[in-house]
Motif scaffolding. Structure first.
Motif, mmCIF file in Angstrom:
data_model
loop_
_atom_site.group_PDB
_atom_site.id
_atom_site.type_symbol
_atom_site.label_atom_id
_atom_site.label_comp_id
_atom_site.label_asym_id
_atom_site.label_seq_id
_atom_site.Cartn_x
_atom_site.Cartn_y
_atom_site.Cartn_z
ATOM 1 N N UNK A 29 -36.425 -6.511 14.821
ATOM 2 C CA UNK A 29 -35.500 -6.636 15.215
ATOM 3 C C UNK A 29 -34.907 -8.145 15.692
ATOM 4 N N UNK A 30 -33.974 -8.066 15.747
ATOM 5 C CA UNK A 30 -33.713 -9.445 16.242
ATOM 6 C C UNK A 30 -33.477 -10.122 17.465
ATOM 7 N N UNK A 31 -34.548 -9.579 18.501
ATOM 8 C CA UNK A 31 -34.657 -9.601 19.882
ATOM 9 C C UNK A 31 -35.856 -10.071 19.949
ATOM 10 N N UNK A 32 -36.616 -10.038 18.888
ATOM 11 C CA UNK A 32 -38.526 -10.120 19.501
ATOM 12 C C UNK A 32 -38.426 -11.009 17.507
ATOM 13 N N UNK A 33 -38.821 -11.896 18.078
ATOM 14 C CA UNK A 33 -38.915 -13.720 17.375
ATOM 15 C C UNK A 33 -39.812 -13.901 17.171
ATOM 16 N N UNK A 34 -41.180 -14.230 15.548
ATOM 17 C CA UNK A 34 -42.601 -13.910 15.690
ATOM 18 C C UNK A 34 -42.618 -15.209 14.602
ATOM 19 N N UNK A 35 -43.675 -15.629 15.142
ATOM 20 C CA UNK A 35 -43.874 -17.292 14.977
ATOM 21 C C UNK A 35 -45.187 -16.881 14.703
ATOM 22 N N UNK A 36 -45.930 -16.584 12.779
ATOM 23 C CA UNK A 36 -47.099 -16.031 12.127
ATOM 24 C C UNK A 36 -48.466 -17.841 12.224
ATOM 25 N N UNK A 37 -49.554 -17.328 12.227
ATOM 26 C CA UNK A 37 -50.316 -18.364 12.477
ATOM 27 C C UNK A 37 -50.272 -19.530 10.944
ATOM 28 N N UNK A 38 -49.948 -18.697 10.043
ATOM 29 C CA UNK A 38 -49.502 -19.737 8.708
ATOM 30 C C UNK A 38 -48.060 -20.649 8.545
ATOM 31 N N UNK A 39 -47.892 -21.289 8.516
ATOM 32 C CA UNK A 39 -46.641 -21.756 8.520
ATOM 33 C C UNK A 39 -45.136 -21.017 8.001
ATOM 34 N N UNK A 40 -44.756 -21.037 8.375
ATOM 35 C CA UNK A 40 -43.799 -20.131 7.203
ATOM 36 C C UNK A 40 -42.578 -20.632 7.325
ATOM 37 N N UNK A 41 -42.219 -21.664 6.318
ATOM 38 C CA UNK A 41 -41.286 -22.744 6.662
ATOM 39 C C UNK A 41 -41.226 -22.572 4.612
ATOM 40 N N UNK A 42 -40.172 -22.173 4.676
ATOM 41 C CA UNK A 42 -39.665 -22.099 3.197
ATOM 42 C C UNK A 42 -39.351 -24.143 2.066
ATOM 43 N N UNK A 43 -40.169 -23.741 1.473
ATOM 44 C CA UNK A 43 -40.816 -25.271 0.876
ATOM 45 C C UNK A 43 -39.677 -25.970 0.270
ATOM 46 N N UNK A 44 -38.289 -24.684 -0.166
ATOM 47 C CA UNK A 44 -37.616 -26.261 -0.771
ATOM 48 C C UNK A 44 -36.364 -26.523 0.331
ATOM 49 N N UNK A 45 -36.571 -25.699 1.700
ATOM 50 C CA UNK A 45 -35.387 -26.338 2.373
ATOM 51 C C UNK A 45 -35.718 -27.724 3.656
ATOM 52 N N UNK A 46 -34.889 -28.780 4.562
ATOM 53 C CA UNK A 46 -35.119 -29.229 5.405
ATOM 54 C C UNK A 46 -35.444 -28.835 6.804
ATOM 55 N N UNK A 47 -36.421 -29.786 7.463
ATOM 56 C CA UNK A 47 -36.846 -28.857 8.703
ATOM 57 C C UNK A 47 -35.268 -28.297 9.498
ATOM 58 N N UNK A 48 -34.496 -29.093 9.322
ATOM 59 C CA UNK A 48 -32.573 -28.680 9.344
ATOM 60 C C UNK A 48 -32.180 -27.454 9.147
ATOM 61 N N UNK A 49 -32.575 -27.295 7.516
ATOM 62 C CA UNK A 49 -32.365 -25.778 6.925
ATOM 63 C C UNK A 49 -32.868 -25.147 7.222
#
Length: 274
Positions: free
Chosen positions: A91-111
């Motif tokens: 749910x949106x009430x819980x944010x999650x930060x994984x050990x492996x970076x889970x950024x989308x490679x085709x999007x910029x930092x801002x995106x």
């Protein structure tokens, strides 16, 4: 990289949100007729705005427990409540930060950071203001147009953290987020996390197997035992806040770390027997 005083966000802080209750949580995995009990009757409470660490050797079930709080998996028995609501799914009430970076490679930092706000339908001008503020908060403003492949490990993890926080979760769940970083970057990220947390006052549940990391970050440490995973001890960390990297040199820090080390030593030996 880490500023002593971070810019204050205009985002309102709700200090009543972020209570976590874990009640009698057990987890048994079955595979081809073999059962493996990973967690056994885990109970604890975390207060709104608290930074709590789940500390234990590999195999004690701390990541499984975090995944149960996140709603990624259902416990075999027991339940988790976040702000008096039972957790049955993510749910949106819980944010999650994984050990492996889970950024989308085709999007910029801002995106990458604005993605959740976009899905929520937040207007573009408001999104731009919010993302700008959060990137400024973690020193990434000048990398807003960079792609993940152009960022260092520490930068990627900073982007992952603000991407989770910008959606204003009541609770931020962090699964060994700095484990892949070199020692120097890891220490800087720990200091940065504390600065961000002191600004936002979001409840954080942080999983680690690193004793010094837990002592430096936490208000309270839940030391986990193995075979099966359970809460072996709960420890209040009485080091004053705000904390700084120099604090690891103090006798109080060493004393608390030794106390935790003694609690965890026999569990580490047990985990190595397998």
């Amino acid at each position: 990289m880490v500023q002593e005083t971070l810019p204050k966000l205009k985002v309102p802080v709700d200090s009543t949100k972020g209570a976590v209750n874990v009640e009698g949580v057990s987890m048994i995995f079955s595979d081809r007729g073999q059962t493996n009990q990973v967690l056994d009757s885990v109970n604890f409470q975390i207060k709104p705005g608290e930074l709590a660490c789940l500390l234990g050797p590999s195999g004690c079930g701390k990541s499984t427990l975090l995944n149960i709080i996140a709603g990624f998996i259902r416990p075999t028995s027991g339940y988790v409540m976040v702000d008096q609501q039972q957790v049955t799914k993510p749910g949106a009430d819980r944010g999650f930060v994984f050990q492996q970076y889970s950024l989308l490679p085709w999007k910029t930092t801002f995106q990458n950071v604005e993605l959740g706000l976009k899905i929520k339908g937040i207007p573009k001008a408001e999104r731009q203001d919010m993302v700008g503020e959060y990137l400024n908060l973690v020193g990434l403003a000048k990398y807003r147009n960079a792609y993940p492949s152009q960022l260092s490990g520490g930068m990627k993890q900073r982007a992952s953290i603000v991407r989770a926080l910008i959606n204003s979760p009541s609770v931020l769940l962090m699964d060994e987020p700095f484990a892949a970083l070199d020692a120097q970057t890891r220490h800087m990220m720990q200091a940065l996390l504390l600065n961000v947390w002191e600004t936002l006052k979001t409840t954080i549940v942080f999983v680690t197997h690193d004793i010094e990391e837990a002592v430096f970050l936490a208000d309270r440490i839940f030391v986990m035992g193995v075979q099966p995973g359970r809460i072996k001890a709960e420890l209040e960390v009485s080091l004053p806040r705000p904390r700084h990297l120099d604090d690891v040199m103090t006798s109080e820090f060493t004393q608390t770390s030794r106390q935790v080390f003694n609690l965890i030593r026999e569990e580490t030996l047990k985990s190595m027997e397998h």
